[in-house]
Design an enzyme around this catalytic site. Structure first.
Site, PDB file in Angstrom:
ATOM      1  N   THR A   1      43.367  38.710  45.283  1.00  0.00           N
ATOM      2  CA  THR A   1      42.500  39.006  46.345  1.00  0.00           C
ATOM      3  C   THR A   1      41.601  37.792  46.768  1.00  0.00           C
ATOM      4  O   THR A   1      40.846  37.766  47.948  1.00  0.00           O
ATOM      5  CB  THR A   1      41.727  40.302  46.074  1.00  0.00           C
ATOM      6  OG1 THR A   1      41.199  39.999  44.844  1.00  0.00           O
ATOM      7  CG2 THR A   1      42.769  41.382  46.017  1.00  0.00           C
TER       8      THR A   1
ATOM      9  N   THR B   1      42.097  39.555  27.483  1.00  0.00           N
ATOM     10  CA  THR B   1      42.385  39.092  28.971  1.00  0.00           C
ATOM     11  C   THR B   1      43.732  39.189  29.536  1.00  0.00           C
ATOM     12  O   THR B   1      44.660  39.633  28.625  1.00  0.00           O
ATOM     13  CB  THR B   1      42.028  37.507  28.984  1.00  0.00           C
ATOM     14  OG1 THR B   1      42.817  36.984  28.202  1.00  0.00           O
ATOM     15  CG2 THR B   1      40.621  37.274  28.517  1.00  0.00           C
TER      16      THR B   1
HETATM   17  N1  ASP Z   1      41.356  36.075  40.258  1.00  0.00           N
HETATM   18  C1  ASP Z   1      42.373  37.015  41.106  1.00  0.00           C
HETATM   19  C2  ASP Z   1      43.314  36.245  41.955  1.00  0.00           C
HETATM   20  O1  ASP Z   1      42.902  36.055  43.000  1.00  0.00           O
HETATM   21  C3  ASP Z   1      41.632  38.186  41.647  1.00  0.00           C
HETATM   22  C4  ASP Z   1      42.760  39.295  42.223  1.00  0.00           C
HETATM   23  O2  ASP Z   1      43.813  38.947  41.954  1.00  0.00           O
HETATM   24  O3  ASP Z   1      42.382  39.934  42.850  1.00  0.00           O
HETATM   25  O4  ASP Z   1      44.685  36.025  41.714  1.00  0.00           O
END
Ligand code: ASP
Length: 331
Positions: A90, A24
């Site tokens: 994101t 991970t």
């Molecule tokens: N779960 C992650 C976050 O929002 C996904 C990402 O970084 O795109 O930090």
């Protein structure tokens, strides 16, 4: 020429945990790591002034933290930065970008970006997104456009952009308008200019936001609304994600009407695109019925952005009239 770069974690900054055998990834990379991994960045002629702010998944970000970054970005612009880039996860980017857009008072571009594929995978998109974001932040063509979201060489208006896919590198779309520009062979091409209402006031962060809870409630088939009982005792506002053009089951209409008598209740659509209507349907639970009962029309704002706007308005002390005026202007 300098651009201020603030890092907040997210997939773009994730790597395998040292000593972990699980495969991970966790937030680990600094701004220096991120910029070092971008081919072509050094040749841009733009100095990136890096400030590592947080290293968290974006689901852990708060309004306060985002507004702190806005304040730091304002100081950077006052000190001569031509633009701002923020890297973050994101997952909540469509909300943080809109919060920034609502309060950003400067012509300098405020660009948010991230990555869908982490740096340990084949074809990570973070480096290309960071490079494109830096180009947009430094571009004259992007001045005056407020907060922008740049991924996949597309430029999206913060006010319209959605994360519409859980894994695709093309996850970010603006359903009602499309991207407002592109980065093409390194050149920033802006094809449409979003209208931007005047910036809103920033609340005194700690006090006002902590006391302002705004709930988001998605209506579903055969919904009896039991979850809404007592909501006005614990929350200062509610956003309803209704069916289609802004409808709810008829049994829910009086429940929402009673809530609207106590706290602002904003009506949006759960569909993901398009506007709620104002004067087409007349049944109990329709948009006209709900407006008669005191619900505020959220217009084109999706439920997540409507929640950002409502919380910001309430945290700055807006009364019900000012909240309605805010949605009339921004929705
Ligand atoms: N779960 C992650 C976050 O929002 C996904 C990402 O970084 O795109 O930090």
């Amino acid at each position: 020429m300098s651009v201020a770069l603030f890092t907040l974690g997210g997939t773009i900054a994730m790597a395998g945990a040292v000593g972990s055998a699980t495969g991970t990834v966790v937030n680990r990379l600094t701004g220096a790591d991120l910029t070092a991994a971008v081919p072509g960045l050094a040749e841009l002629g733009v100095t990136l002034d890096v400030q590592d702010v947080q290293a968290v998944p974006s689901g852990d970000l708060t309004f306060d933290q985002v507004l702190d970054v806005v304040a730091a970005a304002s100081r950077a612009v006052a000190a001569g930065a031509v633009g701002v880039v923020v890297t973050q996860g994101t997952d909540t980017l469509e909300e943080t970008a809109y919060l920034v857009d609502l309060v950003w008072p400067h012509p300098e571009p405020f660009v948010l970006t991230g990555a869908m594929r982490n740096p340990t995978l084949a074809g990570p998109d973070g480096p290309a997104n960071l490079l494109a974001a830096a180009r947009v932040a430094a571009a004259d063509a992007a001045r005056g456009l407020g907060a922008l979201v740049v991924l996949g060489d597309e430029i999206h208006a913060a006010r319209r952009v959605r994360k519409a896919h859980s894994t695709s590198t093309a996850a970010f779309t603006s359903p009602n308008v499309g991207p407002i520009g592109h980065v093409i062979e390194g050149a920033v091409r802006v094809l449409a200019t979003p209208t931007r209402p005047a910036p809103l006031a920033v609340p005194s962060p700690t006090a006002a936001l902590a006391g302002t809870r705004v709930a988001l409630y998605t209506v579903a088939l055969d919904d009896d609304g039991a979850l809404l009982a007592g909501l006005a005792d614990t929350h200062q506002g509610l956003v309803v994600a209704g069916f289609g053009v802004g409808h709810v089951p008829s049994a829910l209409a009086p429940v929402l009407g009673a809530l609207a008598g106590r706290i602002p209740v904003v009506l949006t659509s759960r569909t993901g695109a398009g506007s709620v209507l104002r004067h087409t349907y007349g049944a109990v639970g329709s948009e006209t019925d709900l407006q008669r009962r005191g619900l505020i029309n959220g217009g084109l704002l999706d439920p997540y952005k409507a929640r950002v706007l409502l919380r910001l308005l309430l945290a700055t002390g807006a009364d019900p009239k000012a909240v309605a005026a805010g949605f009339a202007e921004h929705g």
